[in-house]
Scaffold this active site. Sequence first.
Site, PDB file in Angstrom:
ATOM      1  N   THR A   1       0.896  -1.170   0.000  1.00 29.12           N
ATOM      2  CA  THR A   1       0.000   0.000   0.000  1.00 29.12           C
ATOM      3  C   THR A   1       0.924   1.206   0.000  1.00 29.12           C
ATOM      4  OG1 THR A   1      -1.736  -1.146   1.188  1.00 29.12           O
ATOM      5  CG2 THR A   1      -1.779   1.220   1.388  1.00 29.12           C
TER       6      THR A   1
ATOM      7  N   GLU B   1      -4.306  -3.673  -1.898  1.00 23.47           N
ATOM      8  CA  GLU B   1      -4.266  -4.668  -0.816  1.00 23.47           C
ATOM      9  C   GLU B   1      -2.911  -5.346  -0.755  1.00 23.47           C
ATOM     10  OE1 GLU B   1      -4.556  -6.138   2.273  1.00 23.47           O
ATOM     11  OE2 GLU B   1      -4.623  -8.064   1.262  1.00 23.47           O
TER      12      GLU B   1
ATOM     13  N   GLU C   1      -8.722  -6.788  -2.601  1.00 25.88           N
ATOM     14  CA  GLU C   1      -9.199  -6.153  -1.364  1.00 25.88           C
ATOM     15  C   GLU C   1     -10.265  -6.958  -0.632  1.00 25.88           C
ATOM     16  OE1 GLU C   1      -7.630  -3.437   0.717  1.00 25.88           O
ATOM     17  OE2 GLU C   1      -7.454  -2.971  -1.400  1.00 25.88           O
TER      18      GLU C   1
ATOM     19  N   ASP D   1      -9.880  -8.671   2.687  1.00 24.08           N
ATOM     20  CA  ASP D   1      -9.926  -7.977   3.987  1.00 24.08           C
ATOM     21  C   ASP D   1     -11.221  -8.300   4.745  1.00 24.08           C
ATOM     22  OD1 ASP D   1      -7.462  -6.814   3.797  1.00 24.08           O
ATOM     23  OD2 ASP D   1      -8.163  -4.759   3.539  1.00 24.08           O
TER      24      ASP D   1
ATOM     25  N   GLY E   1      -0.989  -2.825   6.149  1.00 26.87           N
ATOM     26  CA  GLY E   1      -2.071  -3.658   6.674  1.00 26.87           C
ATOM     27  C   GLY E   1      -2.427  -3.210   8.084  1.00 26.87           C
TER      28      GLY E   1
HETATM   29  N1  GLU Z   1      -5.886  -3.757   2.649  1.00 24.48           N
HETATM   30  C1  GLU Z   1      -5.276  -3.052   3.715  1.00 24.48           C
HETATM   31  C2  GLU Z   1      -6.212  -2.052   4.344  1.00 24.48           C
HETATM   32  O1  GLU Z   1      -7.068  -1.533   3.691  1.00 24.48           O
HETATM   33  C3  GLU Z   1      -4.067  -2.329   3.268  1.00 24.48           C
HETATM   34  C4  GLU Z   1      -3.036  -3.299   2.882  1.00 24.48           C
HETATM   35  C5  GLU Z   1      -1.675  -2.883   3.264  1.00 24.48           C
HETATM   36  O2  GLU Z   1      -1.456  -1.831   3.794  1.00 24.48           O
HETATM   37  O3  GLU Z   1      -0.805  -3.659   3.000  1.00 24.48           O
HETATM   38  O4  GLU Z   1      -6.077  -1.750   5.480  1.00 24.48           O
END
Ligand code: GLU
Length: 600
Positions: A391, A411, A430, A433, A482
Site C-alpha cells: 500500500t 491490498e 481487497e 480484507d 495492513g
Molecule cells: N488492505 C489493507 C487495508 O485496507 C491495506 C493493505 C496494506 O497496507 O498492505 O487496510
Amino acid sequence: MRRYASWLLLALLSSPLLAASPDGVVAVSHPAAAAAGARMLAAGGNAIDAAAAVQFALNVVEPQSSGIGGGGFMLIHLAKTGETFFVDSRERAPVAANPGMFSPAGQPMPFSLASTSGLAVGVPGTLRGIDTALARWGTMTLADTLAPAIRLAEHGFRVNRFLAADIANDGGRTLIHPETAAIFRPGGVALAEGDWLVQPDLARTFKRIAAKGPDAFYRGPLAQALVAAQRRTRSELGAAGAGRMTLADLRNYQAAIRSPLYGRYRGWTLATMPPPSSGGITVLQMLGLLERFPLGDASQGYGFGSPKTLHVMIEAMRLGFADRAMWSGDDDAVTVPQRALLHPGYVAMRAARIRPDLRMDTPLAGDPLPWDKQAPEPQRMPRAGQESPHTTHFSVIDRWLNVVSYTSTIEFTWGSGITVPGYGFLLNNELTDFNFVPASDPASGNPGANDVAPGKRPRSSMAPMLLLKDGRPVAAYGSPGGATIINSVFSVTLNLIDHGMSLQQAIDAPRLSVTHATGKISCEGGAPFMQPGFSIASQDALRTLGHPAPGEPGANGCGEAIGSVQAVAIDLATGAQHGAADPRREGTVIRVRSTAEPGR
Ligand code: GLU
C-alpha cells in the site's frame, strides 16, 4: 498539556532536515511520483491536483502497491473554509457477493489461492475517487494530472531496489498471471534494480482516460476486459474462485464523501478516517487508553523506548485490536458503534485494565454498546485474511495551506496479481480484507461487522491523519502496512506529542506493532536511521513483564521494517511548510517555489 504543545511546536520548527517553503510540499514514497505532484504545484495547481498526479504516477512506478485497480482514502483539508473530509474510494463487493463466498464448504479458502483469484477483486474506486475530488476541489483536469504518469509509463523509468525486491520476493504473484509476468519478468527474467521499465499498455489506458474521462474505465471495452479478467480462478478453487463483478457493478461505483472522526489527545485535535476503516477508531482509542500515562516523562521511567512505555503501548494495542476485530466494518452496511468505542467513559473503563507493571490476560473485545444505548453481548473475534506490508501513503500541502493525506492500496503486494490484459494495470485483492468465515451470530451479539455482503466495503486499517491545533492543521501523515498501519500512525503521533521529536525523527524512530489481543510483538531494529533503538535491556524487560518479546533473552529480536510514513507539516507561527519522508522506502520530499499565477 502546555508543555506537550510547546514541545511539538518547537520540534516541528527546529528540525534540521526540513527547510521551510511557502509554495507547497509533497512527501511521497518514490521520487518520480513526488516530482509528478510537484509539477502540478509549480504550475499553479493545488494540493488536490498534486495528489491526483502523485497517485497516477505511483501506479506506474510503484505498481505493486496502489493504482487504478484499487482504492483508498483521501483526506482533504480546505484552508479557505477550514473543512476537513474524506473522499472514500474503497473497493466494494459485487452485488453477487455473499457472506460464505470465501468458505464455500464451511472451510476458509487458503489465502494464497483466494487472494490470487478473481473472487478477491473488489470493484475498484481509485479513479472515481480522484475524479470526484478533482471535479469538486481541484483546479486542473484529469488529463493534466495524468500527463506525468503517461510520460513515465510511455518513456520508462528506472526500477528501484524496492520494486526489484518486490518482484524477486513476490511469492509467485508476478508469475501466476501471464500478463503480469510479461511486464515484470520479461522473457522469464525478473526485472532488477537499475533496469528500465516501459509500460505501453498502461500509457494507452491513461491516454484513453485522459481523453474520455472515467467512463473509459467504468464502461466500455476496458470494463468488459476487467470483468472478464476477474472471472479467472486458480485451478485448485475451480468455479468457486471466479470473481462475481459485473459491468453494472463497475458502472454504478461511486466514491463517498465522509466526515472525519475527530479525537483529542493532550490538547491536540486529530482528524482521521471513519468506517469502513478500523484505522481511525483504533488509533484514537489507543491514544485515549494511554492519556493517563506520562509517556514523555523519563524521570518517571517512561520516555521513548523504555520498558514502561513499550509495555503500556502494547497493552493499548491489545485492547484496541480486540475491539477492532469485533466491532469494525463498513458502517453503511452494519452499524459500527464508533462513538461508543471512543466514549471517554468506555475508554476509561478499558484503560483501567492496563497495569503499569503487569501484562494483562488476553483481552476480549469490550462491550461499548451501553455507551451507545443498545447492549448485546460481544464474544467471538473473527480473523480476516492476511494483509501485506504494502500500500502507499503520501501527503501534500499547497501554498494556500490546503492539505491532502492519502493512503491508497491494491491490498496485498501485487494485489490479486491479475493484470487486465491489454490495459497494463493490476487488480486488487481487497475483498480478502473481509472475514473469510462469517462471524455474525445474533445469539452471542456478534454483529459480523466485517462479514462479506453485496456492495459492502471490506474493513480497512488505513488511517490518513491530520493533526490540528485550534482548528488549524499542523501535520498530516499516514502509513501502509495492513493492520500495522494503525500502530505506525499511533507511534508517530506519540513521537510527536509525547516524545517531542521532529517530524523526521518521529518517522525514523523504530516502531513496534501488536495486531492481535494475544500480543505477538513485532518491532524494528537495525537500520542506522532508526534512532534511538529499542535496547536489548528493554526487550528483556518486556519478557519479565510477561510479554512474548521476539528473539532470545539477551539478544536483539527486533528486525523487519514496519510501514512507510510520508508527512507534511505547517509551522503555525510563520506558515512555513515542511515535509519528511520515510527511508524505509525511497521516500522523497520536494518543496516547490511556483512561478505561475495562483488558481485557488
Ligand atoms: N488492505 C489493507 C487495508 O485496507 C491495506 C493493505 C496494506 O497496507 O498492505 O487496510
